[in-house]
Design a protein around this motif. Sequence first.
Motif, PDB file in Angstrom:
ATOM      1  N   GLY A   1       0.472  -1.092   0.099  1.00  0.00           N
ATOM      2  CA  GLY A   1      -0.119   0.013  -0.106  1.00  0.00           C
ATOM      3  C   GLY A   1       0.661   1.238  -0.058  1.00  0.00           C
ATOM      4  N   SER A   2       2.076   1.230  -0.186  1.00  0.00           N
ATOM      5  CA  SER A   2       2.848   2.351  -0.227  1.00  0.00           C
ATOM      6  C   SER A   2       2.853   2.953  -1.610  1.00  0.00           C
ATOM      7  N   THR A   3       3.596   4.213  -1.328  1.00  0.00           N
ATOM      8  CA  THR A   3       3.353   4.933  -2.924  1.00  0.00           C
ATOM      9  C   THR A   3       4.755   5.194  -3.292  1.00  0.00           C
ATOM     10  N   GLU A   4       5.284   5.060  -4.390  1.00  0.00           N
ATOM     11  CA  GLU A   4       6.821   5.163  -4.805  1.00  0.00           C
ATOM     12  C   GLU A   4       6.933   6.247  -5.782  1.00  0.00           C
ATOM     13  N   ILE A   5       7.964   6.726  -5.748  1.00  0.00           N
ATOM     14  CA  ILE A   5       8.098   7.913  -6.609  1.00  0.00           C
ATOM     15  C   ILE A   5       9.356   7.432  -7.703  1.00  0.00           C
ATOM     16  N   PRO A   6       9.274   7.358  -8.754  1.00  0.00           N
ATOM     17  CA  PRO A   6      10.275   6.843  -9.759  1.00  0.00           C
ATOM     18  C   PRO A   6      10.948   8.346 -10.287  1.00  0.00           C
ATOM     19  N   TYR A   7      12.396   8.356 -10.475  1.00  0.00           N
ATOM     20  CA  TYR A   7      12.983   9.412 -10.781  1.00  0.00           C
ATOM     21  C   TYR A   7      13.476   9.241 -12.321  1.00  0.00           C
TER      22      TYR A   7
END
Length: 172
Positions: A73-79
């Motif tokens: 349920g986490s949110t990931e931010i790709p770069y």
Amino acid sequence: MGTTRRPATEAEARALASAARLRILRLCLDQALTNKEIAERLGANPATTLHHVRKLVGTGFLAPQPSRPGPRGSTEIPYRATGKSWEMDIRESGVRGANAAMLDAFLEEVRLAGLEQGHFTRLGLRLTADGHAELRRRLQEVLDDFRDRPPPPEGEAYSLFLALHRDAGRDA
């Protein structure tokens, strides 16, 4: 042709004076990666990697992409790398360590690929100031040409390290 590079600010030059940050930019050149993915590929601590990622985002070398669902349920931010580093010259910034960082990043990448995978050439030259300027200009034109080409989807990833330096051992 040939890219006119602007001088790097001190903050930009400091951001690029790290082999780890240069490797992060290379990892995120073709695809967006999360901090966790970057840390795994570098074999580094995620907290340390996050420090580097934040420095690169803060100076515009990495751009966050739309967030995506992560595990549990986490949110990931790709770069993704912005390509900004190609547009600047860090030589006049007064920041020490940028050239050493490039060399260290190159050596680590070659070590990971295996020395037998590289094509190495050395050449000794004797140039006038005009010849030196011509060589730099012509090399830059070739590099700019290949950088500006759209990457073919079936293409393989390659890296290039080029060093033009005084040969102090031959100046006697």
